[in-house]
Design a protein around this motif. Structure first.
Motif, PDB file in Angstrom:
ATOM      1  N   VAL A   1       0.833  -1.201   0.000  1.00 32.26           N
ATOM      2  CA  VAL A   1       0.000   0.000   0.000  1.00 32.26           C
ATOM      3  C   VAL A   1       0.867   1.250   0.000  1.00 32.26           C
ATOM      4  O   VAL A   1       0.602   2.214  -0.736  1.00 32.26           O
ATOM      5  N   HIS A   2       1.904   1.246   0.833  1.00 29.31           N
ATOM      6  CA  HIS A   2       2.800   2.406   0.905  1.00 29.31           C
ATOM      7  C   HIS A   2       3.460   2.664  -0.442  1.00 29.31           C
ATOM      8  O   HIS A   2       3.558   3.821  -0.889  1.00 29.31           O
ATOM      9  N   GLU A   3       3.909   1.603  -1.101  1.00 26.89           N
ATOM     10  CA  GLU A   3       4.569   1.768  -2.399  1.00 26.89           C
ATOM     11  C   GLU A   3       3.587   2.216  -3.478  1.00 26.89           C
ATOM     12  O   GLU A   3       3.970   2.895  -4.434  1.00 26.89           O
ATOM     13  N   ALA A   4       2.317   1.823  -3.314  1.00 30.18           N
ATOM     14  CA  ALA A   4       1.319   2.160  -4.336  1.00 30.18           C
ATOM     15  C   ALA A   4       0.702   3.533  -4.131  1.00 30.18           C
ATOM     16  O   ALA A   4       0.022   4.042  -5.022  1.00 30.18           O
ATOM     17  N   LEU A   5       0.937   4.145  -2.950  1.00 34.29           N
ATOM     18  CA  LEU A   5       0.263   5.398  -2.632  1.00 34.29           C
ATOM     19  C   LEU A   5       0.522   6.522  -3.641  1.00 34.29           C
ATOM     20  O   LEU A   5      -0.420   7.226  -4.031  1.00 34.29           O
ATOM     21  N   PRO A   6       1.791   6.749  -4.068  1.00 36.87           N
ATOM     22  CA  PRO A   6       1.993   7.843  -5.039  1.00 36.87           C
ATOM     23  C   PRO A   6       1.167   7.666  -6.305  1.00 36.87           C
ATOM     24  O   PRO A   6       0.503   8.599  -6.759  1.00 36.87           O
ATOM     25  N   GLY A   7       1.190   6.446  -6.867  1.00 40.29           N
ATOM     26  CA  GLY A   7       0.402   6.193  -8.067  1.00 40.29           C
ATOM     27  C   GLY A   7      -1.085   6.263  -7.800  1.00 40.29           C
ATOM     28  O   GLY A   7      -1.853   6.764  -8.627  1.00 40.29           O
ATOM     29  N   LEU A   8      -1.499   5.769  -6.626  1.00 38.47           N
ATOM     30  CA  LEU A   8      -2.909   5.810  -6.263  1.00 38.47           C
ATOM     31  C   LEU A   8      -3.394   7.246  -6.134  1.00 38.47           C
ATOM     32  O   LEU A   8      -4.477   7.599  -6.610  1.00 38.47           O
TER      33      LEU A   8
END
Length: 243
Positions: free
Chosen positions: A138-145
């Protein structure tokens, strides 16, 4: 170890009670009745549901002379804005109230009778590793999200009726334009005209909401995390702290 668990569960119950009190405060502040707003001429009346949806549009006698057929869309947006301002004022007044007249709900504390699990078991350790991996994802996906959610929110969402005589655009969670075909507008009865605008406006808002949901739900780890955090009991059971 038993004493540590007792302290741990006491802290969890304290957090749960505070969160529950805050949730009741927000629930009390959320409008539960419809709100009606008017445009400057008071000829266009927008009735908004507690969740902010336009549910009824009223066109008073004389609106064609007072508002002007070419400016109907602007007047509808103004009436909705007036209703929205009333909702915000009501919400702010309720949130600043110092006392909570609503008694706590008579529902059992999900943690009060929980049986402690075995966090040292292999199953619990595996579940905890999976949870940590999920948090990392989730942390790694946050910028793209964040980018996808912002793009979905700022992207204009437009809807029309079947004969394309009404066109509504929504952007940044706000109705930005309402366009009605002039020839059709002059022939149509007021109530049918108002109903058509409500229908198309609702469709445009639903499209905008669906796009934002798709952007958020496109991350499986986040969707699973949201399900777990909906219930403290489910989250604790997931990692083996309770049975």
């Amino acid at each position: 170890m038993q004493f540590e668990f007792e302290d741990y569960f006491r802290d969890l119950r304290d957090v749960h009670h505070k969160a529950d009190a805050l949730a009741r405060r927000f629930s009390r502040a959320v409008p539960t009745e419809t709100v009606t707003g008017l445009d400057e001429t008071q000829c266009v009346e927008a009735t908004v549901a507690p969740d902010g949806r336009l549910i009824r549009l009223g066109l008073h006698d004389g609106w064609r002379e007072e508002v002007g057929e070419a400016h109907l869309g602007t007047a509808v947006i103004a009436a909705m804005s007036n209703a929205g301002q009333q909702r915000i004022t009501s919400w702010a007044a309720a949130m600043t109230a110092e006392t909570d007249p609503t008694p706590p709900p008579a529902t059992p504390d999900p943690l009060s009778h929980a049986t402690p699990g075995d966090p040292t078991s292999r199953q619990s350790a595996h579940a905890l590793r999976e949870l940590l991996d999920m948090l990392t994802q989730v942390h790694e996906a946050l910028p793209g999200l964040t980018e996808r959610a912002e793009a979905a929110r700022t992207r204009p969402s437009t809807a029309t009726n079947v004969n394309r005589t009404v066109r509504v655009s929504v952007q940044n969670d706000t109705v930005t334009s309402i366009n009605v075909d002039g020839d059709w507008l002059r022939r149509i009865p007021d109530q049918q005209l108002a109903d058509a605008i409500v229908e198309v406006l609702t469709a445009a808002q639903r499209l905008a909401s669906d796009r934002q949901d798709e952007a958020v739900n496109g991350t499986p780890a986040l969707a699973r995390l949201r399900r777990l955090t909906e219930s403290p009991e489910a989250l604790l059971r997931e990692v083996g702290l309770i049975e």
